[in-house]
Design an enzyme around this catalytic site. Sequence first.
Site, PDB file in Angstrom:
ATOM      1  N   ALA A 173       0.127   5.685  -0.545  1.00 46.49           N
ATOM      2  CA  ALA A 173      -0.958   6.671  -0.568  1.00 46.49           C
ATOM      3  C   ALA A 173      -0.908   7.533  -1.828  1.00 46.49           C
ATOM      4  O   ALA A 173       0.094   7.570  -2.538  1.00 46.49           O
ATOM      5  CB  ALA A 173      -0.857   7.563   0.672  1.00 46.49           C
ATOM      6  N   ASP A 204       2.707   0.253  12.785  1.00 48.49           N
ATOM      7  CA  ASP A 204       3.944   0.964  13.135  1.00 48.49           C
ATOM      8  C   ASP A 204       3.744   2.463  13.205  1.00 48.49           C
ATOM      9  O   ASP A 204       4.715   3.219  13.162  1.00 48.49           O
ATOM     10  CB  ASP A 204       5.040   0.630  12.115  1.00 48.49           C
ATOM     11  CG  ASP A 204       4.677   1.052  10.698  1.00 48.49           C
ATOM     12  OD1 ASP A 204       3.650   1.737  10.515  1.00 48.49           O
ATOM     13  OD2 ASP A 204       5.418   0.691   9.767  1.00 48.49           O
ATOM     14  N   TYR A 244      -5.397   1.606   8.828  1.00 47.37           N
ATOM     15  CA  TYR A 244      -4.946   2.161  10.101  1.00 47.37           C
ATOM     16  C   TYR A 244      -6.143   2.100  11.033  1.00 47.37           C
ATOM     17  O   TYR A 244      -7.157   2.780  10.783  1.00 47.37           O
ATOM     18  CB  TYR A 244      -4.530   3.623   9.959  1.00 47.37           C
ATOM     19  CG  TYR A 244      -3.282   3.865   9.165  1.00 47.37           C
ATOM     20  CD1 TYR A 244      -2.024   3.556   9.681  1.00 47.37           C
ATOM     21  CD2 TYR A 244      -3.345   4.441   7.894  1.00 47.37           C
ATOM     22  CE1 TYR A 244      -0.859   3.809   8.946  1.00 47.37           C
ATOM     23  CE2 TYR A 244      -2.186   4.689   7.160  1.00 47.37           C
ATOM     24  CZ  TYR A 244      -0.955   4.374   7.691  1.00 47.37           C
ATOM     25  OH  TYR A 244       0.178   4.614   6.965  1.00 47.37           O
ATOM     26  N   PRO A 250       0.820  -1.212   0.000  1.00 44.81           N
ATOM     27  CA  PRO A 250       0.000   0.000   0.000  1.00 44.81           C
ATOM     28  C   PRO A 250       0.852   1.259   0.000  1.00 44.81           C
ATOM     29  O   PRO A 250       1.794   1.380   0.775  1.00 44.81           O
ATOM     30  CB  PRO A 250      -0.796  -0.122   1.302  1.00 44.81           C
ATOM     31  CG  PRO A 250       0.012  -1.019   2.179  1.00 44.81           C
ATOM     32  CD  PRO A 250       0.727  -1.965   1.266  1.00 44.81           C
ATOM     33  N   HIS A 282       7.913   0.272   6.707  1.00 37.24           N
ATOM     34  CA  HIS A 282       7.175   1.404   6.149  1.00 37.24           C
ATOM     35  C   HIS A 282       8.078   2.197   5.193  1.00 37.24           C
ATOM     36  O   HIS A 282       8.027   3.435   5.160  1.00 37.24           O
ATOM     37  CB  HIS A 282       6.671   2.291   7.306  1.00 37.24           C
ATOM     38  CG  HIS A 282       5.330   2.926   7.054  1.00 37.24           C
ATOM     39  ND1 HIS A 282       4.267   2.835   7.917  1.00 37.24           N
ATOM     40  CD2 HIS A 282       4.879   3.684   6.016  1.00 37.24           C
ATOM     41  CE1 HIS A 282       3.229   3.521   7.448  1.00 37.24           C
ATOM     42  NE2 HIS A 282       3.578   4.035   6.286  1.00 37.24           N
TER      43      HIS A 282
END
Lengths: 362, 362, 362, 362
Positions: free
Chosen positions: A83, A167, A139, A81, A257
């Site tokens: 954004a 995280d 999230y 994923p 991340h």
Amino acid sequence: MPDPRNLVNLAEIEAAGRAALDPVYVDYIAGAARDEITARANETAFARLQLLPRMLRGGGKPQLDVTLLGSRASMPILVSPTAFHKLVDPDGELATARAVAAADTIMIVAMAATVAVEEIAAAARAATGGHASLWFQLYIQPDLELTERLVRRATAAGCEALVVTVDSPARGANERNRRNGFTDLPDGLACENLRDPRDGESGRVRQIVMSPEISWSHIEWLRGITSLPILLKGLLHPEDVRAAVRNGVDGLVLSNHGGRQLDTVPSTIELLPEVVAAVAGRVPILLDGGVRRGTDVVKALALGASAVGIGRPVLWGLACAGEAGVHHVLELLREEFEHALTLCGGTSLRDLTPDLVRGASR
Amino acid sequence: MPDPRNLVNLAEIEAAGRAALDPVYVDYIAGAARDEITARANETAFARLQLLPRMLRGGGKPQLDVTLLGSRASMPILVSPTAFHKLVDPDGELATARAVAAADTIMIVAMAATVAVEEIAAAARAATGGHASLWFQLYIQPDLELTERLVRRATAAGCEALVVTVDSPARGANERNRRNGFTDLPDGLACENLRDPRDGESGRVRQIVMSPEISWSHIEWLRGITSLPILLKGLLHPEDVRAAVRNGVDGLVLSNHGGRQLDTVPSTIELLPEVVAAVAGRVPILLDGGVRRGTDVVKALALGASAVGIGRPVLWGLACAGEAGVHHVLELLREEFEHALTLCGGTSLRDLTPDLVRGASR
Amino acid sequence: MPDPRNLVNLAEIEAAGRAALDPVYVDYIAGAARDEITARANETAFARLQLLPRMLRGGGKPQLDVTLLGSRASMPILVSPTAFHKLVDPDGELATARAVAAADTIMIVAMAATVAVEEIAAAARAATGGHASLWFQLYIQPDLELTERLVRRATAAGCEALVVTVDSPARGANERNRRNGFTDLPDGLACENLRDPRDGESGRVRQIVMSPEISWSHIEWLRGITSLPILLKGLLHPEDVRAAVRNGVDGLVLSNHGGRQLDTVPSTIELLPEVVAAVAGRVPILLDGGVRRGTDVVKALALGASAVGIGRPVLWGLACAGEAGVHHVLELLREEFEHALTLCGGTSLRDLTPDLVRGASR
Amino acid sequence: MPDPRNLVNLAEIEAAGRAALDPVYVDYIAGAARDEITARANETAFARLQLLPRMLRGGGKPQLDVTLLGSRASMPILVSPTAFHKLVDPDGELATARAVAAADTIMIVAMAATVAVEEIAAAARAATGGHASLWFQLYIQPDLELTERLVRRATAAGCEALVVTVDSPARGANERNRRNGFTDLPDGLACENLRDPRDGESGRVRQIVMSPEISWSHIEWLRGITSLPILLKGLLHPEDVRAAVRNGVDGLVLSNHGGRQLDTVPSTIELLPEVVAAVAGRVPILLDGGVRRGTDVVKALALGASAVGIGRPVLWGLACAGEAGVHHVLELLREEFEHALTLCGGTSLRDLTPDLVRGASR
């Protein structure tokens, strides 16, 4: 726009993607937390691992397909994923979804997509003319009602698993954004999954909250409201990995991340052997962070990952040539992986065993 | 003068501070002993340590305050002693003291300050409107009468602890100063704590002597003339650390003097685990040397330090924007530390345990 | 010619020396074997060793003098043998000898000096007005008669020890010389120690032969014709070191010939702990190779060397300011060594113990 | 064309060779797989190994000659197979063969030569006026009839051993070639060993197939159709090395194909100790990959190789000065090796023992 098919590897696609974008967006994508030590470590760690291929094993064209928690993919390379795809392409996640579906692999739809998950799913299915493998990244919000509504929407849209990012008790600090004054999406773009469904297209868009309050009890709560497989993304400490297995999660995405949260955490490939040992085969482990070469995929799978994800390369492909760019990224990596697997003497993912890799801290 | 609030990290503040100063003073501040190997090691050693954060621990805003040998600070980040603040700002240590007091942390006043300790203390108290936490750094002088007079003055001014620098049996060799011919403070500046009190402002200023004669017996002597807590700053050899504990000192500042004394000594963070083991919890250990990031603070505390000190960053902040610059340095580092603590899943300093750090030579 | 006293360290003297010389001679001096890997290793290896100084030991000005095999020196820093000093200064070895004698340390006269050993000795004694410590470096020649004649001359001239170079069964390959076409000394310069004594100044000068025939039996032969102490220079393999001790040599110079013989041999400081262990205190060990800083001397002595030698720095000093340049090199290094010893809490060479050094491969 | 005799080492010959060639061909030769990590590792790994030479062993000029599986060579430095010599010189492999024969060592003729093996053999014999040592490199083709025909031709031409390349179940990915669009030999050049012998010079030239189907059973088949010694080139995994010995192969060439097949495999010199241990002396091991210096040869032999091969240097020599260039490469390396052997105190290849090498991962 250059013909992306002339670009021979992901590094060239990144260069072309950077050249096509506003430098502020390049910084948003390429940037990471603080001094970006972890982001660089992700990319350099794979090169320090060495391969010891097997020879003279016979056999033909490798089989690359994989089934992960019930979702099939034509190769063990997923789309992690990320954004805001509309920042780099007017079709945004729709273009990405079409390319991923055409490549017959799994797209993990970001909660912070600039297209609603329902539209993404429709585009993916239109591209295949049938089923498309989609997972949804979440999230968990302190507003559990909102969270549950999102889970329901993703499930209804056909997402087959939930990838819960754990995280992010706080937003990461990309200092390039601070220098550039980049704090908000430009007019017309929004996190469409956060738009209040009661208001239609002009409705209020909620902010994604990254809260330190989220705890293991929220994972338990989530387990109670959905029957989809739940993967946790972002656990790094072996104690947390053991806790996840004990708590019955269905899978892990070993991810830092992209180096965008806490700087100076290890590269994920460096942590993989220890995480594999902690999990002991009870749930599948996916890995992302720095995967740029077919040999990187070979190394991750040989060390025990079931599949890998790619993040920034998808955005660079999207930036340089839209859907075709994303497709080229996936096909290049598939070709490289198949080639590397063949050069390792393998014809099946099962041939990728830990003895092929040297230099891993086991 | 740029608005320091636009500077997003300590590296940018250093760049702005350097740009604002006479290059000879930049060399004095940035320079270190001989080839400056230790000075560089201090800054690079932290990045080699890796963090393994915990996730999903719940909880809210972290508590950062700490009490050290009876002195309270709003965070475990102190101001280490550095000389000659008037070289970089006309208000010198007065500006520093106001900023540190406003940030509600401890300033270790340098014996070689260009403002007398009494005035520094008054400025600090004026800034808070009440109590301000000050400690006093001391080079024990062969002239014990002079030394005792200094201790009395510092105590009377409100200093709550003595930090005795023990790594200076001789002055360090900053070869940049030799090349620049920088040997004396410019006219009008002096080590005001060394001005003979019997003479008033025009009085004789004594030279600070760095003598190889100073020995453990001097520490014993000091113990006899003051009831303030005594910390030794500069011990590096584990045998010396054990001796300090045996000799009843109240605390240690693990410091290599910013690399300004003996070149090629290790970075302090690299030595910390061994020093912590030698001390075995009997006295608090502070650490300075290369702390530039919130993650650096997290690492030092996780490995057993009770707090850290910063030296050069304070001077760069002072150089680029006076009191506001120092304040910005402290608030940036506080914000970074709090952020890093949160991303590590912590809400209290007690959550910073050694298992969060990897790569330390233990 | 710059005033060498303005040059603050050996690196600056090297830069000044290089600037003063014909680039062909710079290449001859600075160059080393093949890819010069060992030459660079000599200089970088010291910086990787770390010092752990002791504090608060009291005491005053350090004592630096040392007696080596009966020869006294005011410090444990000698001048290693280097050839052809007249290439860089018209007075050649005479200038060097005066500076070394004035600094009251030992000069190891090179067999390939461009001044005869008798004249060198006379110049050294003239500089002190009395005794001067000289040793003589020897390549044993297959022509034993010639070798014996050389030993007699050196002895008669007052040399107090023989340093037999044993790492040269063939001449080293400095490829810079090949590129530059530098094969012979310019007209008027010669290896005066090889001039046939029966012919006077116009006499035939023999070539120095580096022969693979030289063996331990030659050392035994040499032992039989002289009562001077014999040191072997250039042994690197621990087996050879043990053999030397068994064969009754009086001392060792741990040297890789400045990286000028076999490339990719280890730096000498890296080998020192193992050589010290093999010798087990039975004979003194000197070390040369890359000594450029007072801390380098501290490290070598702490790890067990009795003294160090410097080679190229002497030539750079000679090139930039003749006798005064050599003197400045020696005094700078003495000052740095004394300073480093003080900062280590030492007042005597006996205070330099192995626990002060970290990172040595023991 | 510069006189190659002025070039003092292989690095200079490479520079001259590159300058003389079309950059597209430079990329073809210098390039390697993907990010070329292994290709660089080959060249840098030797420098990390250190030599510990022996001294004072006496003796004279070293003996360098070696007999390998019945083929004699004047030194343990062979010419590894490389393709397409006519790309860089109009005489192609004829020039190479003359130079190698004159240097009295073994040429491993590449299956992908641009001159037929019969002509190469004739040129080599003409150069010596008698016997010339040639081996033949073979990719086993799925078309076994074709493969057998090639073996018969090579045998008839006088090749004394077969070197079967086993690391190529697929063609390596030199991305420089893709960028340059270099996919085919220019008009007039062809892999002459693949020309159908029934058609004469205008005949059809078969493509070399690199097939994943080739397996140990093909090696067994080959064993059945030839009595020549069979060496396998390209095994890297210790399990495969053990299998080779069990399967009765006559020798191994430890090679990673110059880094041209799977990227990120280890350098060969790094793997050598483990391969030597796995083979335990039962068959000779040759090594290629990054050999550029006489000390590299010393290290490989000391660690257990019977000889080394060079690949790219031959092409750079050929490019810069044709036959004379190749000859210079071989003579330079011979001279360097003999020199290094002498400096190690050796006079025979048997003197090269593992204790001379430090830093090898054993």
